[in-house]
Design a protein around this motif. Structure first.
Motif, PDB file in Angstrom:
ATOM      1  N   VAL A  38     111.298  53.499  11.487  1.00 45.06           N
ATOM      2  CA  VAL A  38     110.791  55.121  11.687  1.00 45.06           C
ATOM      3  C   VAL A  38     112.148  55.429  12.597  1.00 45.06           C
ATOM      4  N   GLN A  39     112.127  56.812  12.416  1.00 55.12           N
ATOM      5  CA  GLN A  39     113.380  57.847  12.917  1.00 55.12           C
ATOM      6  C   GLN A  39     112.390  58.968  14.674  1.00 55.12           C
ATOM      7  N   ILE A  40     112.590  57.821  15.076  1.00 50.77           N
ATOM      8  CA  ILE A  40     112.143  58.675  16.195  1.00 50.77           C
ATOM      9  C   ILE A  40     111.916  60.306  16.593  1.00 50.77           C
ATOM     10  N   ARG A  41     113.237  60.477  16.349  1.00 42.62           N
ATOM     11  CA  ARG A  41     113.183  61.777  16.381  1.00 42.62           C
ATOM     12  C   ARG A  41     112.206  63.015  15.724  1.00 42.62           C
ATOM     13  N   ASP A  42     111.762  62.291  14.549  1.00 45.10           N
ATOM     14  CA  ASP A  42     111.065  63.095  13.831  1.00 45.10           C
ATOM     15  C   ASP A  42     109.712  63.075  14.745  1.00 45.10           C
ATOM     16  N   TYR A  43     109.588  62.893  15.564  1.00 45.29           N
ATOM     17  CA  TYR A  43     108.284  63.222  16.445  1.00 45.29           C
ATOM     18  C   TYR A  43     108.372  64.047  17.624  1.00 45.29           C
ATOM     19  N   ALA A  44     109.473  64.230  17.649  1.00 43.14           N
ATOM     20  CA  ALA A  44     109.743  65.092  18.359  1.00 43.14           C
ATOM     21  C   ALA A  44     109.313  66.182  18.250  1.00 43.14           C
ATOM     22  N   LEU A  87     108.822  45.880  22.648  1.00 42.25           N
ATOM     23  CA  LEU A  87     109.886  46.263  22.613  1.00 42.25           C
ATOM     24  C   LEU A  87     110.761  46.370  23.143  1.00 42.25           C
ATOM     25  N   MET A  88     112.287  46.188  22.510  1.00 38.82           N
ATOM     26  CA  MET A  88     113.177  45.140  23.047  1.00 38.82           C
ATOM     27  C   MET A  88     113.539  46.039  24.327  1.00 38.82           C
ATOM     28  N   SER A  89     113.950  45.110  24.943  1.00 40.07           N
ATOM     29  CA  SER A  89     114.349  45.073  26.846  1.00 40.07           C
ATOM     30  C   SER A  89     114.965  44.366  27.280  1.00 40.07           C
ATOM     31  N   VAL A 112     110.618  49.030  18.604  1.00 41.94           N
ATOM     32  CA  VAL A 112     110.765  49.953  19.225  1.00 41.94           C
ATOM     33  C   VAL A 112     112.009  49.729  19.936  1.00 41.94           C
ATOM     34  N   CYS A 113     112.895  50.388  19.442  1.00 39.26           N
ATOM     35  CA  CYS A 113     114.268  50.411  20.011  1.00 39.26           C
ATOM     36  C   CYS A 113     114.576  50.954  20.788  1.00 39.26           C
ATOM     37  N   GLY A 114     114.958  50.603  22.291  1.00 34.12           N
ATOM     38  CA  GLY A 114     115.699  51.758  23.159  1.00 34.12           C
ATOM     39  C   GLY A 114     116.989  51.940  23.481  1.00 34.12           C
ATOM     40  N   ARG A 115     117.181  53.529  24.052  1.00 37.90           N
ATOM     41  CA  ARG A 115     118.530  53.614  23.841  1.00 37.90           C
ATOM     42  C   ARG A 115     118.918  54.821  25.388  1.00 37.90           C
ATOM     43  N   PHE A 116     119.558  54.562  26.574  1.00 38.01           N
ATOM     44  CA  PHE A 116     119.710  55.454  26.776  1.00 38.01           C
ATOM     45  C   PHE A 116     119.288  54.488  28.058  1.00 38.01           C
ATOM     46  N   GLU A 117     118.456  55.329  29.518  1.00 36.32           N
ATOM     47  CA  GLU A 117     118.293  54.354  30.630  1.00 36.32           C
ATOM     48  C   GLU A 117     117.117  53.267  30.096  1.00 36.32           C
ATOM     49  N   GLY A 118     116.427  53.399  28.862  1.00 39.27           N
ATOM     50  CA  GLY A 118     115.146  53.112  27.992  1.00 39.27           C
ATOM     51  C   GLY A 118     114.419  54.021  27.843  1.00 39.27           C
ATOM     52  N   VAL A 119     112.572  53.113  28.163  1.00 37.92           N
ATOM     53  CA  VAL A 119     111.329  53.815  27.417  1.00 37.92           C
ATOM     54  C   VAL A 119     110.614  54.586  28.853  1.00 37.92           C
ATOM     55  N   ASP A 120     109.848  55.410  29.316  1.00 34.44           N
ATOM     56  CA  ASP A 120     109.096  55.379  29.804  1.00 34.44           C
ATOM     57  C   ASP A 120     108.095  54.597  30.088  1.00 34.44           C
ATOM     58  N   GLN A 121     108.241  54.459  31.148  1.00 33.60           N
ATOM     59  CA  GLN A 121     106.755  53.208  31.300  1.00 33.60           C
ATOM     60  C   GLN A 121     105.607  53.523  30.858  1.00 33.60           C
ATOM     61  N   LEU A 139     122.959  45.491  26.313  1.00 31.43           N
ATOM     62  CA  LEU A 139     123.098  46.213  25.689  1.00 31.43           C
ATOM     63  C   LEU A 139     123.190  47.666  25.270  1.00 31.43           C
ATOM     64  N   SER A 140     124.125  48.657  24.351  1.00 35.54           N
ATOM     65  CA  SER A 140     124.049  49.826  24.501  1.00 35.54           C
ATOM     66  C   SER A 140     122.144  50.549  23.883  1.00 35.54           C
ATOM     67  N   GLY A 141     122.077  49.169  23.237  1.00 33.49           N
ATOM     68  CA  GLY A 141     120.614  50.049  22.221  1.00 33.49           C
ATOM     69  C   GLY A 141     119.496  49.102  21.760  1.00 33.49           C
ATOM     70  N   GLY A 142     118.599  49.289  21.329  1.00 29.81           N
ATOM     71  CA  GLY A 142     117.998  47.984  20.916  1.00 29.81           C
ATOM     72  C   GLY A 142     117.759  47.801  19.654  1.00 29.81           C
ATOM     73  N   GLU A 143     118.449  47.681  18.872  1.00 26.99           N
ATOM     74  CA  GLU A 143     119.122  48.193  17.308  1.00 26.99           C
ATOM     75  C   GLU A 143     119.442  46.611  16.561  1.00 26.99           C
TER      76      GLU A 143
END
Ligand code: SAH
Length: 227
Positions: A38-44, A87-89, A112-121, A139-143
């Motif tokens: 699932v492309q998370i960006r599709d839900y922006a 959530l990979m973390s 859910v694969c995180g990126r950046f600093e992570g995901v809103d708690q 890692l740089s991301g959860g993938e």
């Protein structure tokens, strides 16, 4: 019904990745498990399709937005979905073979694969995401982490591992690391295969392997012996 994996990510093209090859790839082809990305960006919701924003309280980096991750989850793994949600973390509980075994006996996983600093708690709390870590490093991301989790699970699914017995003496089964392996040629660069292994005496071989496994575990991972 076979094991169903749904992976929410900003990089769906990273999948199946390693899971499309070898044991996991063949199992995927056979339908022993299925993968949906699932492309998370599709839900922006805004015209820039942004999925992240600056951290509340300040500091470096960006944080993935709760509303967008939740929308992606709700459409693809709603309330009636029986699968555990992860959530990979790096802050999560370290993944163990016991947990992997447990998952392999279940209906699948939503990851859910995180990126950046992570995901809103708040989305972690509101959607009851189980944080899981693949080790004490960042890692740089959860993938890649998601592929680690799925790879470990898939090889345990019914029919996937050709020789099911090879699972039983493996590392982490029974709190021991596995004994060393050898194969032909019998001598290589002056190093020979331990004699007991070519003796044909299976009781002796089993005892030797057990002893080696215990020695190795005591040396490298004494923490496992106490469990
Ligand atoms: N700022 C975070 C690290 C973010 S790394 C912290 O210090 O805890 C970006 C993403 O990579 C994370 O959201 C997570 O999804 C993934 N990730 C990084 N290291 C990981 C690990 N050891 N196990 C599982 N996922 C990891």
């Amino acid at each position: 019904m076979s094991f169903r994996a749904t992976v929410l990510t900003l990089y769906p093209e990273m999948f199946p990745g390693t899971l499309g090859q070898a044991l996991a790839g063949k199992a995927l082809g056979r339908g022993d498990w299925s993968l949906e990305t699932v492309q998370i960006r599709d839900y922006a919701t805004d015209k820039h399709r942004s999925v992240d924003d600056t951290p509340a309280g300040g500091g470096a980096g960006m944080v993935m937005r709760a509303d967008i991750v939740a929308a992606a989850l709700d459409v693809n793994a709603g309330d009636d979905d029986p699968r555990p949600r992860f959530l990979m973390s790096p802050r999560g509980k370290p993944l163990t073979q016991a947990r992997v075994r447990d998952l392999a006996a279940g209906p699948g996983a939503v990851i859910v694969c995180g990126r950046f600093e992570g995901v809103d708690q708040r989305v972690i709390d509101a959607r009851d995401l189980e944080e899981v870590s693949v080790g004490d490093y960042v890692l740089s991301g959860g993938e890649v982490a998601a592929q680690v989790l799925l790879d470990a699970v898939i090889r345990l699914l019914p029919g996937v591992m050709g020789n099911a017995a090879s699972g039983e003496t493996e590392s982490f089964e029974g709190n021991l690391l596995e004994h060393p392996h050898y194969t032909r040629p019998p001598e290589w660069e002056g190093r020979v295969i331990p004699e007991v292994l070519t003796s044909g005496n299976h009781a002796k071989i089993d005892a030797w392997r057990r002893e080696e496994a215990e020695k190795l575990t005591a040396e490298r991972r004494p923490d496992l012996l106490g469990k």
